[in-house]
Enzyme design. Structure first.
Site, PDB file in Angstrom:
ATOM      1  N   GLY A  48       0.806  -1.212   0.000  1.00 26.46           N
ATOM      2  CA  GLY A  48       0.000   0.000   0.000  1.00 26.46           C
ATOM      3  C   GLY A  48       0.839   1.262   0.000  1.00 26.46           C
ATOM      4  O   GLY A  48       0.363   2.337   0.324  1.00 26.46           O
ATOM      5  N   GLY A  49       2.107   1.137  -0.395  1.00 24.38           N
ATOM      6  CA  GLY A  49       3.003   2.290  -0.390  1.00 24.38           C
ATOM      7  C   GLY A  49       3.147   2.919  -1.769  1.00 24.38           C
ATOM      8  O   GLY A  49       2.291   2.734  -2.644  1.00 24.38           O
ATOM      9  N   ASN A  50       4.237   3.640  -1.962  1.00 23.46           N
ATOM     10  CA  ASN A  50       4.470   4.367  -3.222  1.00 23.46           C
ATOM     11  C   ASN A  50       4.370   3.449  -4.439  1.00 23.46           C
ATOM     12  O   ASN A  50       3.617   3.715  -5.381  1.00 23.46           O
ATOM     13  CB  ASN A  50       5.874   4.986  -3.219  1.00 23.46           C
ATOM     14  CG  ASN A  50       6.114   5.898  -2.039  1.00 23.46           C
ATOM     15  OD1 ASN A  50       5.334   6.817  -1.810  1.00 23.46           O
ATOM     16  ND2 ASN A  50       7.161   5.642  -1.275  1.00 23.46           N
ATOM     17  N   PHE A 102      -1.272  -3.794   6.113  1.00 17.84           N
ATOM     18  CA  PHE A 102      -0.717  -2.824   7.060  1.00 17.84           C
ATOM     19  C   PHE A 102      -1.831  -1.981   7.675  1.00 17.84           C
ATOM     20  O   PHE A 102      -2.608  -1.336   6.959  1.00 17.84           O
ATOM     21  CB  PHE A 102       0.285  -1.937   6.331  1.00 17.84           C
ATOM     22  CG  PHE A 102       1.054  -0.999   7.226  1.00 17.84           C
ATOM     23  CD1 PHE A 102       1.785  -1.475   8.302  1.00 17.84           C
ATOM     24  CD2 PHE A 102       1.045   0.361   6.978  1.00 17.84           C
ATOM     25  CE1 PHE A 102       2.503  -0.615   9.120  1.00 17.84           C
ATOM     26  CE2 PHE A 102       1.769   1.230   7.786  1.00 17.84           C
ATOM     27  CZ  PHE A 102       2.493   0.741   8.863  1.00 17.84           C
ATOM     28  N   GLN A 154      14.700  -7.782  -3.802  1.00 13.97           N
ATOM     29  CA  GLN A 154      15.780  -7.540  -2.828  1.00 13.97           C
ATOM     30  C   GLN A 154      16.457  -8.869  -2.509  1.00 13.97           C
ATOM     31  O   GLN A 154      15.886  -9.928  -2.719  1.00 13.97           O
ATOM     32  CB  GLN A 154      15.277  -6.878  -1.546  1.00 13.97           C
ATOM     33  CG  GLN A 154      14.430  -5.636  -1.759  1.00 13.97           C
ATOM     34  CD  GLN A 154      15.227  -4.357  -1.964  1.00 13.97           C
ATOM     35  OE1 GLN A 154      16.290  -4.382  -2.568  1.00 13.97           O
ATOM     36  NE2 GLN A 154      14.702  -3.250  -1.504  1.00 13.97           N
ATOM     37  N   HIS A 194      24.698   1.215   1.164  1.00 17.92           N
ATOM     38  CA  HIS A 194      24.512   1.992   2.402  1.00 17.92           C
ATOM     39  C   HIS A 194      25.370   1.533   3.590  1.00 17.92           C
ATOM     40  O   HIS A 194      25.991   2.380   4.242  1.00 17.92           O
ATOM     41  CB  HIS A 194      23.020   2.011   2.791  1.00 17.92           C
ATOM     42  CG  HIS A 194      22.155   2.627   1.738  1.00 17.92           C
ATOM     43  ND1 HIS A 194      20.996   2.028   1.281  1.00 17.92           N
ATOM     44  CD2 HIS A 194      22.298   3.763   1.014  1.00 17.92           C
ATOM     45  CE1 HIS A 194      20.464   2.793   0.351  1.00 17.92           C
ATOM     46  NE2 HIS A 194      21.221   3.840   0.162  1.00 17.92           N
ATOM     47  N   ARG A 196      16.226   2.192   7.335  1.00 23.02           N
ATOM     48  CA  ARG A 196      16.294   1.155   6.293  1.00 23.02           C
ATOM     49  C   ARG A 196      17.724   0.812   5.864  1.00 23.02           C
ATOM     50  O   ARG A 196      18.012  -0.312   5.488  1.00 23.02           O
ATOM     51  CB  ARG A 196      15.590   1.636   5.012  1.00 23.02           C
ATOM     52  CG  ARG A 196      14.127   1.802   5.059  1.00 23.02           C
ATOM     53  CD  ARG A 196      13.558   1.651   3.641  1.00 23.02           C
ATOM     54  NE  ARG A 196      14.336   2.286   2.609  1.00 23.02           N
ATOM     55  CZ  ARG A 196      14.052   3.453   2.042  1.00 23.02           C
ATOM     56  NH1 ARG A 196      13.004   4.133   2.420  1.00 23.02           N
ATOM     57  NH2 ARG A 196      14.790   3.942   1.080  1.00 23.02           N
TER      58      ARG A 196
HETATM   59  P1  NAI Z   1       7.027   2.415   0.902  1.00 19.36           P
HETATM   60  O1  NAI Z   1       7.959   2.976   1.903  1.00 19.36           O
HETATM   61  O2  NAI Z   1       6.068   3.362   0.244  1.00 19.36           O
HETATM   62  O3  NAI Z   1       6.214   1.240   1.594  1.00 19.36           O
HETATM   63  C1  NAI Z   1       5.353   1.555   2.595  1.00 19.36           C
HETATM   64  C2  NAI Z   1       4.269   0.503   2.619  1.00 19.36           C
HETATM   65  O4  NAI Z   1       4.817  -0.726   3.078  1.00 19.36           O
HETATM   66  C3  NAI Z   1       3.164   0.854   3.556  1.00 19.36           C
HETATM   67  O5  NAI Z   1       2.212   1.673   2.912  1.00 19.36           O
HETATM   68  C4  NAI Z   1       2.636  -0.516   3.904  1.00 19.36           C
HETATM   69  O6  NAI Z   1       1.761  -0.994   2.916  1.00 19.36           O
HETATM   70  C5  NAI Z   1       3.890  -1.363   3.902  1.00 19.36           C
HETATM   71  N1  NAI Z   1       4.435  -1.409   5.262  1.00 19.36           N
HETATM   72  C6  NAI Z   1       5.135  -0.465   5.898  1.00 19.36           C
HETATM   73  N2  NAI Z   1       5.451  -0.851   7.156  1.00 19.36           N
HETATM   74  C7  NAI Z   1       4.920  -2.070   7.308  1.00 19.36           C
HETATM   75  C8  NAI Z   1       4.906  -2.996   8.364  1.00 19.36           C
HETATM   76  N3  NAI Z   1       5.489  -2.738   9.542  1.00 19.36           N
HETATM   77  N4  NAI Z   1       4.287  -4.152   8.157  1.00 19.36           N
HETATM   78  C9  NAI Z   1       3.706  -4.431   6.978  1.00 19.36           C
HETATM   79  N5  NAI Z   1       3.684  -3.592   5.940  1.00 19.36           N
HETATM   80  C10 NAI Z   1       4.280  -2.432   6.108  1.00 19.36           C
HETATM   81  O7  NAI Z   1       7.844   1.593  -0.145  1.00 19.36           O
HETATM   82  P2  NAI Z   1       7.984   1.904  -1.701  1.00 19.36           P
HETATM   83  O8  NAI Z   1       8.510   3.277  -1.886  1.00 19.36           O
HETATM   84  O9  NAI Z   1       6.750   1.484  -2.395  1.00 19.36           O
HETATM   85  O10 NAI Z   1       9.169   0.918  -2.066  1.00 19.36           O
HETATM   86  C11 NAI Z   1       9.007  -0.494  -2.186  1.00 19.36           C
HETATM   87  C12 NAI Z   1      10.387  -1.079  -2.416  1.00 19.36           C
HETATM   88  O11 NAI Z   1      10.951  -0.493  -3.591  1.00 19.36           O
HETATM   89  C13 NAI Z   1      11.383  -0.798  -1.296  1.00 19.36           C
HETATM   90  O12 NAI Z   1      12.196  -1.934  -1.139  1.00 19.36           O
HETATM   91  C14 NAI Z   1      12.199   0.375  -1.823  1.00 19.36           C
HETATM   92  O13 NAI Z   1      13.503   0.387  -1.287  1.00 19.36           O
HETATM   93  C15 NAI Z   1      12.218   0.076  -3.316  1.00 19.36           C
HETATM   94  N6  NAI Z   1      12.401   1.268  -4.168  1.00 19.36           N
HETATM   95  C16 NAI Z   1      11.562   2.351  -4.071  1.00 19.36           C
HETATM   96  C17 NAI Z   1      11.709   3.436  -4.929  1.00 19.36           C
HETATM   97  C18 NAI Z   1      10.767   4.600  -4.909  1.00 19.36           C
HETATM   98  O14 NAI Z   1      10.925   5.503  -5.735  1.00 19.36           O
HETATM   99  N7  NAI Z   1       9.760   4.643  -4.052  1.00 19.36           N
HETATM  100  C19 NAI Z   1      12.781   3.463  -5.936  1.00 19.36           C
HETATM  101  C20 NAI Z   1      13.599   2.261  -5.960  1.00 19.36           C
HETATM  102  C21 NAI Z   1      13.392   1.221  -5.108  1.00 19.36           C
END
Ligand code: NAI
Length: 400
Positions: free
Chosen positions: A10-12, A35, A118, A214, A327
């Site tokens: 449910g994230g980005n 989440f 990953q 990192h 992270r």
């Molecule tokens: P994000 O930080 O937006 O993810 C957050 C989401 O993860 C939350 O909305 C929830 O659905 C879930 N979440 C968070 N904490 C939780 C918990 N304790 N238990 C269960 N679910 C939980 O992540 P994003 O940005 O979508 O990234 C996903 C992957 O892609 C990551 O590994 C990130 O490093 C990688 N990535 C992201 C980029 C970006 O532009 N956003 C670019 C390149 C890689």
């Protein structure tokens, strides 16, 4: 025919993929988010609206995509029903929870994709799916296809750029017969960009995970830190010094030595995708790096890194101390460096620099993965090394 896919998260990234995939005529999209109350909130927000993506293409043009998934739920039975592709689009620490939740409902011949996987994704997925693993295909993409961020939860997300190409590897289970071609189908879901490049050997994707960057930078900066708060947040990449660059370079050397040894032990299996981090910067960021004379200068002059600082916590008197639970350590050590160390250990390659960094980071995380130069720490089961799942030999590694 319409294909139904499931997006977990449910994230980005999950926002982006949900709207992008739902905008394709031949796809029906389910979303599973476990989440907190994300599923409920997101469902409410989309009752009368579409999900919007504001897209900036790489040539500078902009557009908007409007669409929405069929269902957003917390209920795995509903989410998995009729689905033959599952995308996990969450940070690596959240993967385990999704594997546990969806496994009882998975049908044979399902494609499970880590977007991104990953390091250690395949080891964990195989282990947690248990008997069902051999009926599935497990794929891993090396990163997210976009730089993206949520502007308004549930409603509006922004794509700031597309990757040109993206590596993907997949392992077909011994009893899995997918009714569709893997690469073409994933490409159709993602669209034209990024172009998916198949990497034959999943271990190469694991060894090229960017989680190697990192931890050495943190160790180089804070390894000897005396605990005195600092007045400003230091630049993370653009502030890199010779010591940090040397550490990163040595970590990369050790990973490369591991790949070479595996290629030797497995009769020249293809490890050509594993390259030194300095070479990777020169290729991957070729237009953003101003000075390619050394790894340190390439990182210092990489425009993509403009202004990014160390993860820091403010103190009461307005100064800062490093946040060792961000992270960069909590994810990139157990789901990154420890995985590479585990592969190196199986290959019989010594990794003194990686060992030193893991030993330092684990004290900050209050964990024990490594003891001396062996992954025999009491917390190894909570990381994603092959050893975390009882894999100890080259054959076990290659016959996944
Ligand atoms: P994000 O930080 O937006 O993810 C957050 C989401 O993860 C939350 O909305 C929830 O659905 C879930 N979440 C968070 N904490 C939780 C918990 N304790 N238990 C269960 N679910 C939980 O992540 P994003 O940005 O979508 O990234 C996903 C992957 O892609 C990551 O590994 C990130 O490093 C990688 N990535 C992201 C980029 C970006 O532009 N956003 C670019 C390149 C890689």
């Amino acid at each position: 025919v319409k294909r139904r896919i499931l997006i977990c998260g449910g994230g980005n990234g999950a926002h982006c993929l949900s709207a992008l995939a739902a905008s394709r005529e031949n796809l029906d999209v389910n979303v599973l988010t476990l989440f907190q109350d994300e599923a409920e909130r997101w469902t409410k927000l989309l009752e009368d609206n579409d999900l919007k993506i504001s897209v900036t293409y790489n040539d500078g043009t902009e557009s908007e995509i409007l669409s929405k998934p069929s269902i957003i739920t917390k209920d795995p039975a509903k989410a998995v029903e009729g689905v033959d592709i599952v995308f996990l689009v969450v940070p690596a620490f959240a993967h385990a929870q999704y594997f546990t939740t969806i496994t009882p409902y998975l049908q044979p011949n399902t494609l499970i994709i880590g977007l991104p996987g990953q390091a250690g994704f395949e080891f964990q997925c195989r282990s947690m799916l248990g008997k069902k693993a051999s009926t599935c295909t497990i794929a891993s993409l090396e990163s997210l296809p976009w730089a993206c961020r949520i502007l308004e939860f549930g409603k509006h997300v922004q794509i700031l750029g597309f990757k040109e190409s993206l590596g993907m590897s997949f392992l077909t289970g011994s009893e899995c017969n997918l009714s569709f071609p893997v690469v073409e189908t994933v490409q159709e879901v993602l669209g034209e960009k990024p172009h998916i490049q198949v990497i034959e050997n999943y271990i190469a994707v694991n060894l090229m995970a960017k989680s190697i960057i990192h931890p050495p930078l943190l160790y180089g900066k804070w390894g000897d830190w005396d605990g005195t708060p600092v007045p400003e947040k230091p630049l993370f990449y653009q502030g890199i010094d010779e010591i940090q660059a040397e550490l990163l370079s040595k970590v990369s050397d050790e990973v490369l030595a591991t790949a070479k040894e595996l290629a030797k032990l497995r009769n020249g299996c293809d490890m050509s995708e594993v390259i030194h981090i300095f070479d990777w910067y020169k290729i991957y960021y070729k237009d953003q790096v101003a000075d390619k004379s050394s790894l340190m200068m390439a990182m210092r002059t990489n425009k993509a890194y403009d202004g990014l600082v160390h993860p820091m916590t403010p103190t009461e008197d307005g100064k800062f101390v490093p946040d060792f639970n961000y992270r960069y350590t909590s994810e990139d050590v157990p789901f990154g460096l420890v995985v590479m160390k585990g592969i190196a250990e199986i290959a019989g390659v010594e990794t003194p620099t990686i060992d030193k960094i893991i030993a330092w980071a684990q004290t900050k995380l209050d964990k024990e993965y490594i003891v001396g130069s062996k992954l025999t720490g009491k917390d190894i089961a909570s990381a994603r090394a092959p050893q975390s799942y009882g894999l100890h030999t080259i054959d076990e590694l290659f016959n996944m």
